[in-house]
Enzyme design. Structure first.
Site, mmCIF file in Angstrom:
data_model
loop_
_atom_site.group_PDB
_atom_site.id
_atom_site.type_symbol
_atom_site.label_atom_id
_atom_site.label_comp_id
_atom_site.label_asym_id
_atom_site.label_seq_id
_atom_site.Cartn_x
_atom_site.Cartn_y
_atom_site.Cartn_z
ATOM 1 N N ASP A 10 38.264 46.059 37.686
ATOM 2 C CA ASP A 10 37.306 45.708 36.620
ATOM 3 C C ASP A 10 36.263 44.802 37.256
ATOM 4 O O ASP A 10 36.121 43.653 36.897
ATOM 5 C CB ASP A 10 37.995 45.042 35.429
ATOM 6 C CG ASP A 10 38.735 43.757 35.796
ATOM 7 O OD1 ASP A 10 39.060 43.573 36.988
ATOM 8 O OD2 ASP A 10 38.990 42.932 34.901
ATOM 9 N N ASP A 15 37.275 40.875 42.270
ATOM 10 C CA ASP A 15 37.521 42.283 42.597
ATOM 11 C C ASP A 15 36.621 42.708 43.757
ATOM 12 O O ASP A 15 37.053 43.445 44.652
ATOM 13 C CB ASP A 15 37.214 43.192 41.404
ATOM 14 C CG ASP A 15 38.046 42.886 40.187
ATOM 15 O OD1 ASP A 15 39.000 43.625 39.907
ATOM 16 O OD2 ASP A 15 37.718 41.910 39.492
ATOM 17 N N ASP A 250 42.531 38.177 43.143
ATOM 18 C CA ASP A 250 42.699 39.618 43.333
ATOM 19 C C ASP A 250 42.968 39.970 44.784
ATOM 20 O O ASP A 250 43.615 40.987 45.088
ATOM 21 C CB ASP A 250 41.456 40.360 42.848
ATOM 22 C CG ASP A 250 41.343 40.393 41.336
ATOM 23 O OD1 ASP A 250 42.342 40.090 40.653
ATOM 24 O OD2 ASP A 250 40.253 40.714 40.822
#
Length: 318
Positions: A10, A15, A250
Site C-alpha cells: 500500500d 513500502d 516494512d
C-alpha cells in the site's frame, strides 16, 4: 536460483523503502507488485509504486490494481504520517501514469503466478491483508502452493499505533488479517509492530543512508521529509525502544524474505486476530496455552542482525 517474490503493498514511504530494498537484491526476482488500499487510496498506491519503479529503472515489473477497501468496516489511512499522496506530498510532473498498470486484477494475477510456480513463490505483504483474504476465498488451495508468507503487521503486547491495541495493517482490515492467519498454513513469518520498535536505526545512520550520491537517495530524501518530521515528534519517539531513531518497519519483513539469516531470534506460536473488542479489534492474539488448538504456528521475529539489515538498507539507495 533467485528467490521468487510477489510484493503486496500500500505504497507509502516505508513500502517504497522496502520495494527499493528488494529491487537492489541480486538474489531476488520480483514476479509482480500487487497494490491495496491502506496508507493511502488505491490509485495513490498504484501511482506511488510506479514512481518507485521508475526511479529504480524497473518499470518492466508488472504492477496490478488490487482491493480498494477492506472486507468490512471503515477505511483507515495513514496520510497524516506519509503525506496525503502517500509519498510525502512531493509532486512529480513526470511520474508514470496509471495506464502502465496491468489490465488483470491483482488477486487473479497472484493466484495465476503461484499456480505456475508451485512451492517457489514467497509473498511479502506490507499492506492490509485484503488481497490475500480474497485470494484464498477464490482459490482455497492458494496458500498450500506458496513457499512462504512474510507479513509486516500485528502486535505481540497489545501496543497499538493506530488504535489503543491495534497495529495499522491489521486494524485497516481486521477480517482479512483473521482470514489469513486462519487459512494460510504455509510457513508464515511476522514482523510485528513491537519487534520493529525494538530494532530501530539511529538517525546518524539515516543521515548516512540518505547522503549517498544517487538519484535513488535523492528521491528517498525528498519523499521521506514529511514522515521524518512525524517520526521525530515526541509522540513517535516514545513508542521506540533503544533511544532516538527511525523505524523502517516494512523493510524488516522484506529483509527477512531476502536473507534467511537476517533474523537471529524468533518464536513460534499460534496466532489469531480479535474482531469484536471495543479497544482490541484488530489486535493480534498469541495463544501460549494452546487454547485455540491450532496446528499451524507463525514465526514471530524478535531480533535481527543489525549490520546485515543496515547493508540491505544502504544497497537499496546505491
Amino acid at each position: 536460483m533467485k528467490k521468487k517474490l510477489i510484493l503486496d503493498v500500500d505504497t507509502g514511504v516505508d513500502d517504497a523503502q522496502a520495494i527499493m530494498m528488494a529491487l537492489a537484491s541480486p538474489n531476488v526476482e520480483i514476479l509482480a507488485i500487487t497494490c491495496s488500499n491502506g496508507n493511502t487510496s488505491l490509485d495513490n498506491t498504484c501511482r506511488n509504486t510506479l514512481r518507485v519503479l521508475k526511479v529504480c529503472n524497473r518499470l518492466d515489473i508488472p504492477v496490478y490494481r488490487g482491493c480498494s477497501e477492506p472486507l468490512l468496516g471503515c477505511k483507515h489511512d495513514a496520510e497524516d504520517f506519509h503525506g496525503k499522496d502517500g509519498l510525502g506530498d512531493v509532486p512529480d510532473p513526470d511520474a508514470p501514469g496509471l495506464e502502465l498498470l496491468q489490465g488483470e486484477k491483482a488477486v487473479l494475477a497472484m493466484i495465476k503466478m503461484v499456480k505456475e510456480n508451485p512451492g517457489q513463490v514467497s509473498l511479502v505483504v506490507t499492506a492490509p491483508l485484503t488481497n490475500l483474504a480474497v485470494a484464498v476465498q477464490l482459490d482455497p488451495s492458494f496458500p498450500k502452493k506458496l513457499k512462504a508468507l512474510y507479513i509486516m503487521g500485528g502486535n505481540t503486547e497489545s501496543r497499538g499505533n493506530t488504535t489503543v491495541c491495534g497495529e495499522f495493517n491489521f486494524v485497516a482490515d481486521p477480517e482479512a488479517a483473521y482470514v489469513v492467519l486462519e487459512r494460510y498454513t504455509c510457513p508464515t513469518y511476522i514482523a510485528t509492530w513491537e519487534f520493529s520498535c525494538r530494532n530501530i536505526l539511529p538517525w546518524s545512520f539515516c543521515d548516512t543512508w540518505l547522503a549517498q550520491d544517487t538519484d535513488k537517495a535523492r528521491f528517498m530524501e525528498k519523499i521521506f521529509r514529511h514522515t521524518r518530521k512525524m517520526l521525530q515528534t515526541e509522540r513517535y519517539q516514545k513508542e521506540l525502544e533503544g533511544g532516538p531513531g527511525f523505524n523502517p518497519c516494512d523493510c524488516f519483513a522484506m529483509a527477512a524474505a531476502i536473507d534467511d539469516t537476517l533474523v537471529t531470534e524468533s518464536q513460534e506460536v499460534a496466532v489469531t486476530v480479535e474482531l469484536e473488542g471495543k479497544f482490541t479489534r484488530g489486535m493480534m492474539v498469541l495463544d501460549y496455552i494452546h487454547e485455540l488448538k491450532k496446528k499451524h504456528k507463525a514465526v514471530l521475529m524478535k531480533k535481527v542482525d543489525s549490520e546485515k539489515f543496515k547493508q540491505l538498507m544502504m544497497n537499496a539507495l546505491k
